[in-house]
Design an enzyme around this catalytic site. Structure first.
Site, PDB file in Angstrom:
ATOM      1  N   ASP A   6       1.464  -1.296   0.079  1.00 24.50           N
ATOM      2  CA  ASP A   6      -0.074   0.176   0.039  1.00 24.50           C
ATOM      3  C   ASP A   6       0.817   1.507   0.145  1.00 24.50           C
ATOM      4  O   ASP A   6       0.547   1.887   0.241  1.00 24.50           O
ATOM      5  CB  ASP A   6      -1.393  -0.210   1.534  1.00 24.50           C
ATOM      6  CG  ASP A   6      -2.319   0.887   1.113  1.00 24.50           C
ATOM      7  OD1 ASP A   6      -2.927   0.703  -0.393  1.00 24.50           O
ATOM      8  OD2 ASP A   6      -2.717   1.020   2.367  1.00 24.50           O
ATOM      9  N   LEU A  67     -11.396   9.495   0.851  1.00 26.29           N
ATOM     10  CA  LEU A  67     -12.002   9.779   2.645  1.00 26.29           C
ATOM     11  C   LEU A  67     -12.713   8.699   3.409  1.00 26.29           C
ATOM     12  O   LEU A  67     -13.868   8.608   1.856  1.00 26.29           O
ATOM     13  CB  LEU A  67     -12.479  11.006   2.188  1.00 26.29           C
ATOM     14  CG  LEU A  67     -12.188  12.522   1.700  1.00 26.29           C
ATOM     15  CD1 LEU A  67     -12.635  13.734   1.586  1.00 26.29           C
ATOM     16  CD2 LEU A  67     -10.277  12.924   2.334  1.00 26.29           C
ATOM     17  N   GLY A 188     -16.202   9.883   0.663  1.00 25.34           N
ATOM     18  CA  GLY A 188     -15.607  10.499  -0.023  1.00 25.34           C
ATOM     19  C   GLY A 188     -17.026  10.705  -1.550  1.00 25.34           C
ATOM     20  O   GLY A 188     -17.127  11.225  -2.610  1.00 25.34           O
TER      21      GLY A 188
END
Length: 252
Positions: A6, A67, A188
């Site tokens: 990641d 988000l 988001g």
């Protein structure tokens, strides 16, 4: 077997972005630096953003706002990540669901002394009992609480949005401009109010949101008005596909 990290997407950050202002020996001995996270998401979404604006990825300046319960912002310039809000761990950066985000390091010492905790116990508080949960309540409940007039819920949401807008502004400066801003992940993709509130801080960039276009959940679409100087979009992330593509690239 293939491992996709990641943090890999953020390895293109320059030293000025990833070095901490601490004694160099800690970097030399322990590789303490900023690494960033959500890399597969930022990689996938930034490439889709370039497609949506019809510009080559290697010639685009993009900001991705991932988000969700965990949240991060990244700046991608000419096909390379040049900065991201998370650091050595996912604790740095934005206020999140349960994480504090950026905080004066002396706060750790202050809480430890006042509450008779050790460093590990304080970090547990900053990771699991802070963020919007610490100020008010869980992300899943906070929007309804704010609508019902809960003042602390409003403060928590405002603080979250404010930090996102500040990072977008900082990364616009770091790239000397921005072509597109993309929102992704749970909040988001699904919270039109949060997207609009973030963009209300960006009028100086010529950002204009089309309320009708923004009235959508989880669908890839441009949410900015036709005359917006910067394109703003919603792009559902697909980390599994990003991992599959990296695997294919490696084994070919």
């Amino acid at each position: 077997m293939v491992a996709v990290f990641d943090t890999a997407f953020h390895q293109t950050m320059p030293k000025k972005a990833y070095m901490y202002g601490i004694p160099l020996e800690y970097y030399d001995k322990y590789l303490i630096r900023r690494y960033g996270f959500h890399g597969t998401s930022h990689s996938y979404v930034s490439k889709k953003a370039a497609e949506l604006i019809g510009k080559p990825y290697e010639e685009s300046r993009l900001i991705v706002c991932h988000l969700g319960g965990g949240a991060s912002v990244s700046a991608i310039s000419n096909g390379r990540c040049i900065d991201t809000s998370m650091g050595l761990t996912p604790l740095e950066g934005l206020i999140m669901g349960t994480r504090s985000g950026d905080v004066d390091p002396a706060v750790v010492q202050f809480i430890a002394n006042k509450e008779n905790m050790d460093v590990n116990e304080v970090l547990n508080v900053l990771n699991k009992k802070s963020g919007v949960l610490g100020i008010s309540s869980d992300f899943r409940d906070i929007e309804n609480a704010a609508k019902e007039g809960n003042h602390l819920a409003e403060v928590a949401l405002d603080a979250f949005v404010y930090r996102v807008a500040k990072y977008v502004g900082a990364y616009t400066a770091a790239m000397n401009g921005v072509d597109a801003i993309a929102f992704t992940a749970g909040v988001g993709e699904n919270d039109k109010a949060t997207r609009k509130k973030v963009c209300e801080y960006l009028g100086y960039l010529g950002v204009k949101i089309d309320d009708a276009a923004n009235d959508v959940r989880g669908k890839r679409t441009v949410i900015s008005a036709p005359d917006s100087k910067v394109k703003v979009m919603l792009i559902p992330t697909n980390e599994e596909l990003a991992i599959a593509r990296e695997t294919l690239r490696l084994v070919k």
